[in-house]
Design a protein around this motif. Sequence first.
Motif, PDB file in Angstrom:
ATOM      1  N   LEU A  65       0.850  -1.195   0.000  1.00 53.87           N
ATOM      2  CA  LEU A  65       0.000   0.000   0.000  1.00 53.87           C
ATOM      3  C   LEU A  65       0.882   1.241   0.000  1.00 53.87           C
ATOM      4  CD1 LEU A  65      -2.785   1.374   0.235  1.00 53.87           C
ATOM      5  CD2 LEU A  65      -2.557   1.177   2.733  1.00 53.87           C
ATOM      6  N   ASP A  66       0.734   2.033  -1.024  1.00 55.59           N
ATOM      7  CA  ASP A  66       1.436   3.308  -1.136  1.00 55.59           C
ATOM      8  C   ASP A  66       0.694   4.340  -0.285  1.00 55.59           C
ATOM      9  OD1 ASP A  66       2.846   5.535  -1.857  1.00 55.59           O
ATOM     10  OD2 ASP A  66       2.306   5.486  -3.982  1.00 55.59           O
ATOM     11  N   THR A  67       1.345   4.861   0.745  1.00 53.68           N
ATOM     12  CA  THR A  67       0.693   5.828   1.645  1.00 53.68           C
ATOM     13  C   THR A  67       1.314   7.215   1.558  1.00 53.68           C
ATOM     14  OG1 THR A  67       2.145   5.309   3.527  1.00 53.68           O
ATOM     15  CG2 THR A  67       0.166   3.961   3.259  1.00 53.68           C
ATOM     16  N   ARG A  68       2.178   7.463   0.595  1.00 54.13           N
ATOM     17  CA  ARG A  68       2.854   8.761   0.515  1.00 54.13           C
ATOM     18  C   ARG A  68       1.845   9.904   0.357  1.00 54.13           C
ATOM     19  NH1 ARG A  68       5.812   8.829  -4.376  1.00 54.13           N
ATOM     20  NH2 ARG A  68       4.217   7.334  -5.072  1.00 54.13           N
ATOM     21  N   ARG A  69       2.054  10.938   1.144  1.00 51.47           N
ATOM     22  CA  ARG A  69       1.148  12.072   1.094  1.00 51.47           C
ATOM     23  C   ARG A  69       1.137  12.734  -0.273  1.00 51.47           C
ATOM     24  NH1 ARG A  69      -0.782  14.536   5.422  1.00 51.47           N
ATOM     25  NH2 ARG A  69       0.884  13.607   6.696  1.00 51.47           N
ATOM     26  N   LEU A  70       2.310  12.822  -0.901  1.00 53.95           N
ATOM     27  CA  LEU A  70       2.386  13.484  -2.199  1.00 53.95           C
ATOM     28  C   LEU A  70       1.825  12.635  -3.334  1.00 53.95           C
ATOM     29  CD1 LEU A  70       4.992  11.985  -3.724  1.00 53.95           C
ATOM     30  CD2 LEU A  70       6.291  13.526  -2.272  1.00 53.95           C
ATOM     31  N   ALA A  71       1.506  11.367  -3.041  1.00 54.33           N
ATOM     32  CA  ALA A  71       0.961  10.481  -4.075  1.00 54.33           C
ATOM     33  C   ALA A  71      -0.558  10.543  -4.162  1.00 54.33           C
ATOM     34  CB  ALA A  71       1.400   9.044  -3.823  1.00 54.33           C
ATOM     35  N   ASP A  73      -6.188  -4.140  11.859  1.00 56.30           N
ATOM     36  CA  ASP A  73      -6.048  -3.061  12.833  1.00 56.30           C
ATOM     37  C   ASP A  73      -5.084  -1.994  12.324  1.00 56.30           C
ATOM     38  OD1 ASP A  73      -7.791  -4.348  14.507  1.00 56.30           O
ATOM     39  OD2 ASP A  73      -6.244  -5.155  15.840  1.00 56.30           O
ATOM     40  N   THR A  74      -4.042  -2.425  11.624  1.00 54.90           N
ATOM     41  CA  THR A  74      -3.107  -1.466  11.055  1.00 54.90           C
ATOM     42  C   THR A  74      -3.773  -0.614   9.992  1.00 54.90           C
ATOM     43  OG1 THR A  74      -1.244  -2.965  11.488  1.00 54.90           O
ATOM     44  CG2 THR A  74      -0.894  -1.225   9.860  1.00 54.90           C
ATOM     45  N   LEU A  75      -4.569  -1.241   9.137  1.00 52.18           N
ATOM     46  CA  LEU A  75      -5.268  -0.485   8.104  1.00 52.18           C
ATOM     47  C   LEU A  75      -6.332   0.436   8.699  1.00 52.18           C
ATOM     48  CD1 LEU A  75      -5.724  -3.139   5.272  1.00 52.18           C
ATOM     49  CD2 LEU A  75      -4.157  -1.190   5.317  1.00 52.18           C
ATOM     50  N   ALA A  76      -6.815   0.116   9.886  1.00 54.51           N
ATOM     51  CA  ALA A  76      -7.824   0.970  10.510  1.00 54.51           C
ATOM     52  C   ALA A  76      -7.263   2.343  10.856  1.00 54.51           C
ATOM     53  CB  ALA A  76      -8.376   0.297  11.771  1.00 54.51           C
ATOM     54  N   VAL A  77      -5.960   2.414  11.113  1.00 54.27           N
ATOM     55  CA  VAL A  77      -5.372   3.679  11.560  1.00 54.27           C
ATOM     56  C   VAL A  77      -4.297   4.194  10.617  1.00 54.27           C
ATOM     57  CG1 VAL A  77      -5.876   3.196  13.981  1.00 54.27           C
ATOM     58  CG2 VAL A  77      -3.695   2.445  13.022  1.00 54.27           C
ATOM     59  N   VAL A  78      -4.065   3.509   9.490  1.00 58.85           N
ATOM     60  CA  VAL A  78      -2.991   3.937   8.604  1.00 58.85           C
ATOM     61  C   VAL A  78      -3.320   5.315   8.030  1.00 58.85           C
ATOM     62  CG1 VAL A  78      -3.954   2.863   6.514  1.00 58.85           C
ATOM     63  CG2 VAL A  78      -1.482   3.185   6.720  1.00 58.85           C
ATOM     64  N   GLY A  79      -2.316   6.139   7.950  1.00 60.18           N
ATOM     65  CA  GLY A  79      -2.472   7.473   7.395  1.00 60.18           C
ATOM     66  C   GLY A  79      -1.387   7.758   6.381  1.00 60.18           C
ATOM     67  N   HIS A  80      -1.308   8.990   5.958  1.00 57.05           N
ATOM     68  CA  HIS A  80      -0.306   9.370   4.976  1.00 57.05           C
ATOM     69  C   HIS A  80       1.079   9.406   5.607  1.00 57.05           C
ATOM     70  CE1 HIS A  80      -3.058  10.250   1.748  1.00 57.05           C
ATOM     71  NE2 HIS A  80      -3.774  11.053   2.518  1.00 57.05           N
ATOM     72  N   SER A  81       2.053   8.955   4.853  1.00 56.86           N
ATOM     73  CA  SER A  81       3.456   9.065   5.265  1.00 56.86           C
ATOM     74  C   SER A  81       4.072  10.284   4.587  1.00 56.86           C
ATOM     75  CB  SER A  81       4.225   7.799   4.893  1.00 56.86           C
ATOM     76  OG  SER A  81       4.414   7.716   3.483  1.00 56.86           O
ATOM     77  N   ASP A  82       5.177  10.730   5.138  1.00 56.90           N
ATOM     78  CA  ASP A  82       5.883  11.885   4.578  1.00 56.90           C
ATOM     79  C   ASP A  82       6.995  11.470   3.632  1.00 56.90           C
ATOM     80  OD1 ASP A  82       4.307  13.692   6.018  1.00 56.90           O
ATOM     81  OD2 ASP A  82       5.562  13.482   7.799  1.00 56.90           O
ATOM     82  N   GLY A  83       7.065  10.180   3.320  1.00 55.53           N
ATOM     83  CA  GLY A  83       8.112   9.701   2.428  1.00 55.53           C
ATOM     84  C   GLY A  83       7.930  10.221   1.017  1.00 55.53           C
ATOM     85  N   ALA A  84       9.059  10.279   0.300  1.00 58.14           N
ATOM     86  CA  ALA A  84       9.033  10.778  -1.078  1.00 58.14           C
ATOM     87  C   ALA A  84       9.150   9.674  -2.097  1.00 58.14           C
ATOM     88  CB  ALA A  84      10.158  11.798  -1.284  1.00 58.14           C
ATOM     89  N   GLY A  85       9.515   8.460  -1.673  1.00 48.22           N
ATOM     90  CA  GLY A  85       9.742   7.396  -2.646  1.00 48.22           C
ATOM     91  C   GLY A  85       9.394   6.035  -2.112  1.00 48.22           C
TER      92      GLY A  85
END
Length: 457
Positions: A258-264, A329-341
Motif C-alpha cells: 500500500l502506497d501511503t505517501r502524502r504526495l501520491a 487493525d493497522t489499516l484501521a489507523v494507517v495514514g499518509h506518510s511523509d516519504g518521497a519514494g
Amino acid sequence: MSAGAPRGAGGPGDGGGLRASLSGLTTRGRSFLAAGIAAAACAYVLGQGELLRVGMLLALLPLICVYALHRTRFRVSGSRRLSPGRVPAGSEARVQLRMDNVSRLPTGLLMLQDRVPYVLGPRPRFVLDRVEPGGRREVSYRVRSDLRGRYPLGPLQLRLSDPFGLVELTRSFSTYDTLTVIPRTEPLPRIHLAGESNGYGDGSRRSLALAGDDDVIPRGYRRGDDLRRVHWRSTARYGELMVRREEQPQRSRATVLLDTRRLAFDGAGPDSAFEWAVSAAASSLVHVLEQGFSTRLLTDTGDAVPGEGGGGFSSGGQESAEAAGLMMDTLAVVGHSDGAGLSRAYDAVRAGGGGFGGAGGDGLLIAFFGDLDDVQTELAARMRQRTSGAVAFVLDSASWGGQPAPGHAVPPLEERMRRLRDAGWTALAAPPGVAFGELWRQAGTARVGTGTSGGRE
C-alpha cells in the motif's frame, strides 16, 4: 463509591471531599442558597424574625443536600461489554453497560452516561431507578462510524442527584474500551492472475516429507493427539510420551503493498482515492488469506505487518487469524506518510523475497500505487523481478479530481501503465466510481504483463 474488577470496570472517585461536593450545586441549588442569604440579610436589617427563619431554611436546604450526597455510602461497580470489538466502517457495534450495587444500602436515582467520540453518535444517557442491595441494572446502546479508526469508549460517569434537584454530583469510573473500525471490504472472486505460475496457495503447498523414523522431530504428547502417532523410540529416550509432528506444508506467499505517501494522493475523506486504496488493500488481504496464502501487509515506509519474523509473513492456523486481525487493525489507523519514494518498500520486497525463503520467484505481489514520477515508476517496475505474479492498481490524482503535489512531476497515466506492463506487471487504472471487485475480475482476465521477468535480478 468504588467498583469491582471485571473487564471494563472501574471505581468512581470520591470527588475530592466536601469542597468538591459543594461545586455540584445546580442552578436551582445556588438560587436557593443566594435567596436564603439575601433573606437573612434583609431580616437582620429590618429586624424581621420570621423572614430570618425563612432565609435560614432556604440557605440550609441545599447545604443539607450536599452533605447527604457526600455521605452516601452505597458502593456500585460498573462494567462495559463491547460486541464486537472490531467492525467494518458503516457497521454497528453494541455496547452493554452493567451496574451492580455491591453495598448493603439501596441507591437513589442514578443517571448513567458513557463518553463516546462524536463520530460514533450522541453521548448515551440512561436514568436508573433505585437499585436494591445486591441488585443490578443493564442497559445498552449502539455505535456506528463511517470513518475507520480506533475510538475510545468511556469512562463511565454516574450522576447523583437529590430529590429536590439542588445538587448533582458526577463520579467517573477509571477504565475504558476501544472500538476498532476497520476499512470496508468486499468479497472477491477466485481468479488466476496473469503471471502467477503456481496458482493459489492450496495448489502450491509443498510438504516437508520426512525420510524415516530416525529423521522425525518429535514433540510432547498433547491431549487429543492420535495415539497412532506416538513415537516409541523417543518416548523411551525422554521418559515421557512423545508424538510425531505433523507434516508442515509450506504455503505460497503474498505481499499486499500500500502506497501511503502524502504526495501520491490528493484529497481526503471517505470518497478520496486514498480511502479507496485502503479499502481495496483490506479486501485483497482478506481474500488471499482465505485462499491459503502466507500474507503480509507492506507500506512504502518498509514496515511489514504482522511482524519481522519470517520476513513479516503470517503463519498458519491460529497465528494466521491473529495476523489477519493485526493487519486489519493497522489499516484501521494507517495514514499518509511523509516519504518521497518507494525505496524502502523495494528493499523490503527484495529482503522478503517474494518467494520461499527469500530466494526465487514464487510469491504474489499486489500493489496499490498513487501518483508515480519517473523515478518511482522505474522502482515499482523493478519490484516485479522478485515475484512470480504481480498486479498493480494505479490511482491517478487527476482522475480523482485532484492535482499532483507541487514540484512532483508525474508522467501521464498511460505512460506509467505501459512501463509497468513492460516490466511484467498486470497493471490496471483505478478510476473513481468503479468497484474494486470489478477491477479484480479484470486482473484475472488480463493478458498483459505475462513476461518471464519473475526471476531477473
